[in-house]
Design an enzyme around this catalytic site. Structure first.
Site, PDB file in Angstrom:
ATOM      1  N   SER A 107      65.398  65.608  45.137  1.00 43.01           N
ATOM      2  CA  SER A 107      66.589  65.078  44.453  1.00 43.01           C
ATOM      3  C   SER A 107      67.157  66.084  43.447  1.00 43.01           C
ATOM      4  CB  SER A 107      66.197  63.792  43.708  1.00 43.01           C
ATOM      5  OG  SER A 107      67.154  63.463  42.731  1.00 43.01           O
ATOM      6  N   THR A 156      74.783  62.949  48.798  1.00 40.38           N
ATOM      7  CA  THR A 156      74.788  61.506  48.537  1.00 40.38           C
ATOM      8  C   THR A 156      76.202  61.064  48.177  1.00 40.38           C
ATOM      9  OG1 THR A 156      72.499  61.564  47.816  1.00 40.38           O
ATOM     10  CG2 THR A 156      73.812  59.687  47.069  1.00 40.38           C
TER      11      THR A 156
HETATM   12  C1  FNR Z   1      66.501  56.581  44.572  1.00 40.55           C
HETATM   13  N1  FNR Z   1      67.463  57.040  45.473  1.00 40.55           N
HETATM   14  C2  FNR Z   1      68.088  58.241  45.257  1.00 40.55           C
HETATM   15  N2  FNR Z   1      68.975  58.717  46.168  1.00 40.55           N
HETATM   16  C3  FNR Z   1      69.555  59.931  46.007  1.00 40.55           C
HETATM   17  O1  FNR Z   1      70.333  60.331  46.859  1.00 40.55           O
HETATM   18  N3  FNR Z   1      69.249  60.685  44.908  1.00 40.55           N
HETATM   19  C4  FNR Z   1      68.383  60.270  43.940  1.00 40.55           C
HETATM   20  O2  FNR Z   1      68.114  60.970  42.972  1.00 40.55           O
HETATM   21  C5  FNR Z   1      67.805  58.978  44.090  1.00 40.55           C
HETATM   22  N4  FNR Z   1      66.952  58.476  43.149  1.00 40.55           N
HETATM   23  C6  FNR Z   1      66.268  57.310  43.383  1.00 40.55           C
HETATM   24  C7  FNR Z   1      65.321  56.857  42.455  1.00 40.55           C
HETATM   25  C8  FNR Z   1      64.568  55.733  42.760  1.00 40.55           C
HETATM   26  C9  FNR Z   1      63.507  55.283  41.792  1.00 40.55           C
HETATM   27  C10 FNR Z   1      64.763  55.037  43.955  1.00 40.55           C
HETATM   28  C11 FNR Z   1      63.924  53.829  44.312  1.00 40.55           C
HETATM   29  C12 FNR Z   1      65.725  55.453  44.839  1.00 40.55           C
HETATM   30  C13 FNR Z   1      67.693  56.303  46.730  1.00 40.55           C
HETATM   31  C14 FNR Z   1      66.723  56.773  47.807  1.00 40.55           C
HETATM   32  O3  FNR Z   1      67.003  58.070  48.224  1.00 40.55           O
HETATM   33  C15 FNR Z   1      66.767  55.874  49.041  1.00 40.55           C
HETATM   34  O4  FNR Z   1      68.085  55.747  49.481  1.00 40.55           O
HETATM   35  C16 FNR Z   1      66.196  54.474  48.768  1.00 40.55           C
HETATM   36  O5  FNR Z   1      65.076  54.539  47.920  1.00 40.55           O
HETATM   37  C17 FNR Z   1      65.801  53.813  50.078  1.00 40.55           C
HETATM   38  O6  FNR Z   1      65.333  52.525  49.884  1.00 40.55           O
HETATM   39  P1  FNR Z   1      63.774  52.149  49.766  1.00 40.55           P
HETATM   40  O7  FNR Z   1      63.022  52.971  50.793  1.00 40.55           O
HETATM   41  O8  FNR Z   1      63.376  52.501  48.372  1.00 40.55           O
HETATM   42  O9  FNR Z   1      63.763  50.695  50.024  1.00 40.55           O
END
Ligand code: FNR
Length: 375
Positions: A107, A156
């Site tokens: 990320s 994203t």
């Molecule tokens: C994320 N997600 C996320 N997505 C992204 O593009 N950049 C990021 O920095 C983050 N940070 C982030 C932090 C936390 C704590 C979570 C739970 C999620 C979203 C992530 O990439 C993904 O789309 C989701 O987590 C998918 O869903 P599940 O597997 O958590 O149910």
């Protein structure tokens, strides 16, 4: 480790071991959390056909995802602040992914910088880009990712505004804890000791790189102010040119958007609602996958995330049109609970679950799983 048999066991252990504000940060969705809950629940609405009388001695779970080989169709989703869930978290997950043979996505908002992850693992990984207002900084991130040999750029698209998570506001989430959070941290000595020892303590991709961001307090202001509501398809063209190779668009949840991206020549998209952390009330990503696959599946490779917790879920996503899935929380639980061995155990569990699902559904190769295998 012997009593841990599934992702849910890890979640419970994670809850015990990591400070409450960081558990809540991961285990929450925006506003009423309806989409967060729906993501997981809707996987249960997809039944898998049980088949018998087929020789399932040799099952092969290998595949490719956006050109990368994957021992199982899983990649680790970009998740901010992994290094706060467990010291040097990004490096630990990247190493486990490298050793097992699945892609890892770092990320923008990671604790360890992309250069530190590269140095520690020696392997190329995918970098996830947040398109913030400061486009010089965005350009710099793209070029840094290129310079260290990142093999994929994930852009994203569903964070042009911030969905609020009530728990984070109530907990006053910060990596500079207030008194209440300090008292909670005192009950997690193992976490606190590891964090005290690690050299990785700040947002390595941003601090010292973005304009006027030199420390944690300036970063927090920056992170909120930099969210860019103007992000549009022209920016995607610009990013593609700067990057100079294929990009992966994350956050596509609509047939029309999928068609626009496909018409632009985008090769890979992630059907994702950010794990229910952005648009509360959005449909689950698994429920939308079939229509998006019908619309663009022949032209574009689809990945899926949001709600994947088991090997059977991976099978369901594959059957409905995704070549693989990204794991967000399912990875955070293991990392927070046990660090790198937790991630290794997770991959073993998912591989076993997937193989069992494939076998009992009469499938011995990923390529043979189709929409006829679910209903
Ligand atoms: C994320 N997600 C996320 N997505 C992204 O593009 N950049 C990021 O920095 C983050 N940070 C982030 C932090 C936390 C704590 C979570 C739970 C999620 C979203 C992530 O990439 C993904 O789309 C989701 O987590 C998918 O869903 P599940 O597997 O958590 O149910």
């Amino acid at each position: 480790m012997t009593t841990i048999t599934c992702v849910e066991d890890f979640r419970q252990l994670y809850k015990k071991r990591v400070p409450k504000m960081f558990y809540d940060y991961a285990e929450s969705g925006s506003y009423t959390e309806s989409t967060f809950r729906r993501n997981e629940a809707d996987f249960q609405n997809v039944s898998i056909r049980q088949r018998v009388g087929i020789d399932i001695t040799n099952i092969d779970t290998r595949t490719t995802m956006a050109g990368a080989s994957a021992r199982i169709p899983v990649a680790f989703a970009p998740v901010g602040m992994l290094g706060i869930q467990n010291a040097a978290g990004e490096i630990k997950v990247a190493k486990a992914a490298r050793d097992f043979g699945v892609p890892f996505i770092l990320s923008t908002m990671s604790i360890c910088s992309m250069e530190q992850v590269k140095e520690a693992t020696g392997e190329p990984f995918w970098f996830q880009l947040y398109v913030v207002k400061d486009r010089d900084f965005v350009r710099d991130l793209i070029h840094r990712a290129k310079a260290i040999g990142c093999s994929g750029l994930v852009v994203t698209m569903d964070l042009s505004m911030l969905g609020q998570r009530h728990k984070d506001v109530k907990n006053q989430l910060s990596i500079r804890p207030n008194l209440k959070n300090m008292l909670n941290i005192a009950t997690k000595p193992r976490w606190a000791m590891e964090m005290a020892k690690t050299p990785y303590k700040s947002f390595g991709n941003v601090i010292g790189h973005a304009k006027n961001v030199d420390d944690l307090s300036s970063l927090l202001t920056w992170a909120v102010e930099m969210v860019d509501p103007s992000l549009d398809w022209d920016d995607i063209e610009w990013i593609r040119k700067e990057w100079g190779g294929p990009i992966i668009l994350k956050g596509i949840m609509d047939v029309e958007d999928a068609r626009i991206a496909a018409d632009m020549g985008i090769d890979t998209m992630v059907v994702s609602n950010h794990g229910g952390r952005q648009l509360d009330g959005a449909a689950s990503s698994i429920s939308l996958l079939p229509q998006i696959a019908d619309a663009v599946g022949e032209r574009v490779e689809l990945l899926l995330d949001s709600g994947v917790r088991t090997g059977a879920d991976i099978f369901r996503a594959r059957a409905l049109g995704a070549s693989g899935v990204l794991l967000g929380r399912a990875m955070v639980y293991e990392l927070g609970a046990m660090g790198q061995p937790g991630i290794e155990k997770l991959l073993e569990i998912l591989e076993k679950e997937l193989r069992t699902t494939m076998g009992l559904a009469g499938k011995t190769s990923m390529a043979w799983i189709t929409k006829d295998d679910v209903f």
